[in-house]
Scaffold this active site. Structure first.
Site, PDB file in Angstrom:
ATOM      1  N   LYS A   1      31.570   7.034  -6.151  1.00 43.07           N
ATOM      2  CA  LYS A   1      32.403   6.335  -5.165  1.00 43.07           C
ATOM      3  C   LYS A   1      33.726   7.067  -4.970  1.00 43.07           C
ATOM      4  O   LYS A   1      34.274   7.661  -5.891  1.00 43.07           O
ATOM      5  CB  LYS A   1      32.676   4.895  -5.622  1.00 43.07           C
ATOM      6  CG  LYS A   1      31.424   4.065  -5.813  1.00 43.07           C
ATOM      7  CD  LYS A   1      31.751   2.629  -6.181  1.00 43.07           C
ATOM      8  CE  LYS A   1      32.328   1.879  -5.008  1.00 43.07           C
ATOM      9  NZ  LYS A   1      32.552   0.459  -5.288  1.00 43.07           N
TER      10      LYS A   1
ATOM     11  N   HIS B   1      20.371  -8.294  -0.152  1.00 43.70           N
ATOM     12  CA  HIS B   1      20.253  -7.168   0.772  1.00 43.70           C
ATOM     13  C   HIS B   1      21.340  -7.349   1.824  1.00 43.70           C
ATOM     14  O   HIS B   1      21.157  -8.091   2.795  1.00 43.70           O
ATOM     15  CB  HIS B   1      18.862  -7.136   1.408  1.00 43.70           C
ATOM     16  CG  HIS B   1      18.516  -5.807   2.002  1.00 43.70           C
ATOM     17  ND1 HIS B   1      17.475  -5.618   2.875  1.00 43.70           N
ATOM     18  CD2 HIS B   1      19.074  -4.577   1.841  1.00 43.70           C
ATOM     19  CE1 HIS B   1      17.410  -4.345   3.233  1.00 43.70           C
ATOM     20  NE2 HIS B   1      18.373  -3.707   2.606  1.00 43.70           N
TER      21      HIS B   1
ATOM     22  N   GLU C   1      23.145  -0.463  -6.646  1.00 45.18           N
ATOM     23  CA  GLU C   1      23.761  -0.182  -5.353  1.00 45.18           C
ATOM     24  C   GLU C   1      25.063  -0.975  -5.349  1.00 45.18           C
ATOM     25  O   GLU C   1      25.065  -2.196  -5.189  1.00 45.18           O
ATOM     26  CB  GLU C   1      22.845  -0.600  -4.204  1.00 45.18           C
ATOM     27  CG  GLU C   1      23.334  -0.124  -2.848  1.00 45.18           C
ATOM     28  CD  GLU C   1      22.343  -0.398  -1.735  1.00 45.18           C
ATOM     29  OE1 GLU C   1      22.730  -1.092  -0.764  1.00 45.18           O
ATOM     30  OE2 GLU C   1      21.197   0.064  -1.836  1.00 45.18           O
TER      31      GLU C   1
ATOM     32  N   LYS D   1      22.351   3.357 -13.737  1.00 41.46           N
ATOM     33  CA  LYS D   1      22.495   4.354 -12.680  1.00 41.46           C
ATOM     34  C   LYS D   1      23.414   3.773 -11.610  1.00 41.46           C
ATOM     35  O   LYS D   1      23.139   2.716 -11.053  1.00 41.46           O
ATOM     36  CB  LYS D   1      21.129   4.692 -12.058  1.00 41.46           C
ATOM     37  CG  LYS D   1      21.192   5.707 -10.930  1.00 41.46           C
ATOM     38  CD  LYS D   1      19.828   5.969 -10.316  1.00 41.46           C
ATOM     39  CE  LYS D   1      19.462   4.918  -9.299  1.00 41.46           C
ATOM     40  NZ  LYS D   1      20.293   4.955  -8.077  1.00 41.46           N
TER      41      LYS D   1
ATOM     42  N   HIS E   1      11.714  -0.600  -5.539  1.00 41.65           N
ATOM     43  CA  HIS E   1      12.751  -0.601  -4.511  1.00 41.65           C
ATOM     44  C   HIS E   1      13.093  -2.041  -4.141  1.00 41.65           C
ATOM     45  O   HIS E   1      12.200  -2.872  -3.955  1.00 41.65           O
ATOM     46  CB  HIS E   1      12.256   0.150  -3.266  1.00 41.65           C
ATOM     47  CG  HIS E   1      13.149   0.023  -2.071  1.00 41.65           C
ATOM     48  ND1 HIS E   1      12.835  -0.757  -0.973  1.00 41.65           N
ATOM     49  CD2 HIS E   1      14.355   0.577  -1.804  1.00 41.65           C
ATOM     50  CE1 HIS E   1      13.803  -0.668  -0.078  1.00 41.65           C
ATOM     51  NE2 HIS E   1      14.740   0.124  -0.556  1.00 41.65           N
TER      52      HIS E   1
END
Length: 538
Positions: A334, A235, A269, A330, A191
């Site tokens: 959207k 982040h 992401e 992956k 993660h």
């Protein structure tokens, strides 16, 4: 180690009375640190006072005492070569020449006056820092014939990775266990891979990716954001630093398939504009595509499309063996923000450019519910709190994950990069349980233990009860738990780190982690050893 104790030990080895150690004295001091009386006792108890043991004797020890029933004579011969400090070729050469090793001169005893308090401290630690006697020096330094093992080599073996808690066979990749569809595996997953510390203000680095990949992790996360210089990884909305996407892709190319040849999943992401998504594809192709040959060919893409269209079953998914050295993408679904148009709801990929669409292998979506149609390449991603609710229906979740993927990640409140316990999610078939690799807490230690199996390749085949519909069981059912007894003998510790807080004591607690019926926390504990973290002996 207390400062006074260390001072007394150093003075003990200052045979020249100069107040410091010269090179020879320093070497003797370092060698003394390696002397472990408790392991020498193991050798003498097993092999009496023999200077060395023959390969046949060591072979018998490995198979019968260590219970490595699959060990072969060739394997044991290799162990001997690795355990003896001197390379085998040099030993063979000297054996043919008929020369022996030079015996190390016994160090002289210091005549320097030692303050009584310091002398007492040095004597009190003699069990830890003891000068070897003449016999012990000679037993470790005499010439050892080829295919024989000295006491020193035997101790090297006991403390090496070759004498770990697991059968050495599990350290080998079993290729026939890697021919199932991808959904049949638990996959080592990270993660926010780019972070070195907490989730709010720590450093992001390419080195963090390198470290995780070299551990054999097979699913890494890339949080992609726009910048004036193109796509970056950071982040978003925090004070963490960033790294360039280009640098991370180069790291994946150079280090991704060193620890394991099996496929890597890039968990994207995606916060990029259309322009930067196209730039993402260009960098991907330039670094991992044409140059690296790491992107799957059109056959995989065709299969991916067929599964999503319902023309192929999830059982037709490729296996890890089919995807050696390949990188899978992956990416989240959207749609236009706030859009209520039917075409945007039914086609959530409207604003993902075609260039990226053609390279996506897993389509991330929220949890759709157990009754929804599950396509093998669609991946449900949810945080630990939401996932705990699914674990309460273990049979349904196990059935779902036979053909479709579920990814679990830490909840947002874990700003300190702590981890949740992964075992309940593995036990219900969740393939991608993503943890913060930078935090070596209990959860991460359990993660490392699991994925050290199967050669550390990052893929663990699920047990049979998770793979066949008619055999699905509830892993929390205590009635299903077989009774297994095992014995642990605690001998000693070695170079333990100082305590962060509290007393300078050493105590070992024994726990078992797994299914609910198996888990036993702090079931046993050792006696307490005080003020000796260098070499505590039980």
């Amino acid at each position: 180690m207390p400062r006074d104790t260390l001072r007394g030990v150093l003075e003990h080895f200052d045979t020249s009375n100069t107040g410091s150690l010269d090179f020879v004295e320093f070497v003797r001091f370092i060698k003394s640190l390696r002397v472990r009386d408790e392991l020498q006792k193991v050798y003498h108890d097993k092999f009496s006072d023999k200077k060395y043991i023959q390969d046949e004797q060591f072979y018998k020890f490995v198979r019968e005492d260590q219970n490595e029933i699959n060990a072969t004579p060739q394997y044991v011969t290799a162990l001997i070569a690795k355990s003896e400090a001197e390379p085998t070729k040099e030993r063979l050469k000297r054996s043919r020449l008929g020369t022996g090793a030079t015996k190390m001169e016994q160090p002289a005893v210091s005549t320097k006056a030692v303050p009584s308090k310091t002398k007492q401290i040095a004597e009190s630690t003699s069990a830890v820092f003891q000068r070897p006697t003449t016999n012990s020096w000679q037993s470790q330094q005499d010439f050892v014939p080829p295919d024989c093992l000295s006491m020193k080599g035997f101790i090297n073996y006991l403390v090496s990775k070759h004498n770990g808690p697991c059968d050495n066979q599990v350290k080998k990749v079993t290729e026939d266990m890697l021919s199932h569809p991808l959904s049949h595996y638990l996959i080592a997953s990270s993660h926010n891979t780019y972070l070195e510390g907490d989730q709010l203000k720590s450093k992001a680095s390419v080195e963090a990716y390198k470290k995780v990949l070299l551990e054999g992790c097979r699913c890494i996360e890339l949080d992609c954001w726009d910048s004036r210089k193109g796509p970056i990884i950071t982040h978003g909305g925090t004070l963490t630093s960033s790294v360039r996407l280009n640098d991370v892709l180069i790291c994946i190319r150079d280090h991704g398939f060193v620890a394991s040849q099996y496929p890597i999943i890039l968990s994207i992401e995606n916060h990029l504009t259309t322009t930067n998504q196209i730039e993402f594809v260009k960098q991907l192709d330039a670094i991992l595509g044409a140059a690296g040959g790491m992107l799957p060919d059109s056959k995989v893409t065709s299969l991916f499309n067929a599964v999503l269209a319902g023309g192929a079953s999830s059982g037709d998914l490729p296996s890890p063996q089919d995807l050696l050295g390949k990188v899978l993408i992956k990416n989240p679904q959207k749609k236009k923000k706030g859009s209520e148009k039917v075409e945007d709801i039914l086609n959530p990929w409207t604003h993902t450019p075609k260039e990226l669409l053609e390279r996506i292998h897993f389509k991330t979506r929220p949890w759709p519910g157990f009754k929804a149609k599950n396509n093998g390449w669609e991946l449900a991603s949810l945080n630990e709190d939401a996932a705990k609710k699914l674990v309460n229906k273990p049979k349904k979740l196990i059935n779902w994950t036979q053909n479709s993927f579920v990814r679990i990640y830490p909840k947002g409140a874990r700003v300190d990069s702590s981890n949740f316990m992964p075992t309940s999610f593995w036990m219900t078939g969740c393939q991608l349980v993503s943890l913060n690799y930078q935090t070596n807490d209990l959860a991460m230690q359990i993660n490392r233990a699991l994925f050290s199996l199967n050669g550390g390749c990052g893929y663990i085949l699920k047990p049979e009860y998770m793979l066949k519909p008619k055999q699905i069981l509830n892993p929390s059912d205590a009635k299903l738990a077989p009774k297994l007894a095992f014995t642990l003998t605690l001998i000693s510790g070695w170079q333990l780190p100082p305590p962060k807080r509290g007393k300078n004591e050493v105590v070992v607690r024994f726990s078992v982690y797994g299914a609910t019926a198996d888990t036993r926390r702090n079931r046993k504990r050792s006696t307490i050893i005080k003020a000796n973290r260098w070499n505590p002996v039980w």
